[in-house]
Design an enzyme around this catalytic site. Structure first.
Site, PDB file in Angstrom:
ATOM      1  N   ASP A  46       4.348   0.992 -17.273  1.00  0.00           N
ATOM      2  CA  ASP A  46       5.387   2.022 -17.195  1.00  0.00           C
ATOM      3  C   ASP A  46       6.437   1.614 -16.174  1.00  0.00           C
ATOM      4  OD1 ASP A  46       6.378   4.899 -17.631  1.00  0.00           O
ATOM      5  OD2 ASP A  46       6.205   4.749 -15.451  1.00  0.00           O
ATOM      6  N   TYR A  51      13.925   2.606 -10.693  1.00  0.00           N
ATOM      7  CA  TYR A  51      13.129   1.830  -9.733  1.00  0.00           C
ATOM      8  C   TYR A  51      13.885   0.589  -9.274  1.00  0.00           C
ATOM      9  CZ  TYR A  51       9.393   4.734 -11.755  1.00  0.00           C
ATOM     10  OH  TYR A  51       8.627   5.782 -12.210  1.00  0.00           O
ATOM     11  N   LYS A  77      12.129   5.010 -18.952  1.00  0.00           N
ATOM     12  CA  LYS A  77      12.660   6.364 -18.798  1.00  0.00           C
ATOM     13  C   LYS A  77      14.170   6.386 -18.996  1.00  0.00           C
ATOM     14  CE  LYS A  77       8.892   7.198 -15.579  1.00  0.00           C
ATOM     15  NZ  LYS A  77       8.518   5.782 -15.307  1.00  0.00           N
TER      16      LYS A  77
END
Length: 336
Positions: A46, A51, A77
């Protein structure tokens, strides 16, 4: 499609630390950690544009782009579009200020519209070096990042990202979608909608040994009733349950440190690791499909695999509950 039908096992790898969360991590250390995860049999990864402003995706792509695409499951995401221009000054990240201060300096747009969602997915595919995603989470439409404006962000996502992802799932472009958040309320709202219907959700930090009461009361009964599964993010509560000093992405306050010490003392008495207790607790709820601890050192991966498989006596769980260190309503491993 249900998450349990998609995910290849109960242990995945969360890549937030690889975006230089808390510290600048050398590239060789990152790749050694990712190779260790692969060698230990981890096949669910994931990540997110957030990030390190695309850094974690690019680093993960170095590993995954060289592997057969059908041999692993990948989620990322939407909600942050990474721009080429550099941002000067501190980022505004709500309660998470400074979280990725060592990441890339690229400017990020917070946007959950249909257009931004499609752009975000295309950009992620390029950074990852892959041709498709399995699961896409709608990222961080919650109070911790947006305060009183969070409902406005939720509505933008409901009319934008939710509909795009539901369409992509229905067309077979992705296998599943849902929310990836640090709070329960956005998921509760989503599960109350007539449409679009999510397949699952990634809940970070809200179903751990240190914080689970709220999720047990409010969210998980609804999710169970609707047969919607959960990926548990942050099962070690930002590291404090695995020997670290962070809780909720900050230095752990004294009351949390004290609680951890009580749990650890009990674990020591039974000759088990607190890491195993934390991981197995998070996975004991019927809604939990997998947990995705993060790591930045190769040795941590073997620890996670060992923690998943460690035998914990039923008496440990019984005493943990008797000491008031876990909710009376929490399902415990082995039905303890």
């Amino acid at each position: 499609m249900s998450l349990t039908a998609i995910l290849p096992g109960r242990l995945g790898f969360g890549t937030a630390p690889l975006g230089n969360m808390f510290r600048a991590i050398p590239e060789e250390e990152v790749q050694a950690t990712l190779e260790a995860a692969w060698d230990q049999g981890i096949r669910y990864y994931d990540t997110a544009p957030f990030y390190g402003a695309g850094l974690a995706e690019a680093r993960l792509g170095t590993l995954l782009s060289a592997k057969p695409r059908d041999s692993y499951v990948l989620s990322t995401k939407v909600g942050r579009v990474i721009l080429d221009e550099v941002e000067s000054g501190d980022r505004e990240l709500g309660e998470k200020g400074g979280l990725f201060e060592h990441g890339r300096p690229n400017r990020m747009l917070d946007e959950w519209t249909a257009e931004a969602t499609e752009r975000s997915i295309n950009d992620s595919l390029k950074r990852l070096g892959v041709d498709r995603l399995d699961i896409v989470w709608v990222h961080d439409i919650a109070q911790d990042f947006h305060g009183d404006l969070w409902l406005q962000k939720f509505e933008e996502a409901r009319t934008g990202a939710f509909r795009v992802l539901a369409r992509l799932r229905d067309e077979g472009v992705i296998k599943a979608w849902g929310l990836g958040v640090n709070r329960t309320e956005p998921i509760e709202l989503t599960l109350a909608l007539d449409e679009p219907r999510p397949d699952g959700f990634l809940l970070a930090g809200r179903y751990t040994l240190l914080d689970h009461e709220h999720a047990l009361q409010r969210l998980l009964p609804i999710a169970q009733e609707q047969n919607v599964s959960m990926v548990v993010g942050g099962p070690y509560s930002s590291g404090v349950l695995a020997g670290g000093s962070h809780f909720e992405y900050q230095q752990a306050p004294p009351e949390i440190v004290e609680r951890v010490e009580k749990i650890k003392a009990l674990a020591d008495r039974y000759g088990i690791s607190i890491k195993a207790a934390a991981l197995q607790f998070s996975l004991a709820h019927p809604v939990a499909a997998a947990a995705i601890p993060g790591a930045t050192r190769p040795s941590r991966i073997a620890e996670d695999v060992a923690a998943l498989n460690e035998t914990i006596p039923a008496e440990f769980w019984t005493e943990l509950r008797a000491l008031g260190l876990v909710s009376p309503a929490a399902p415990l491993p082995g039905g303890a």
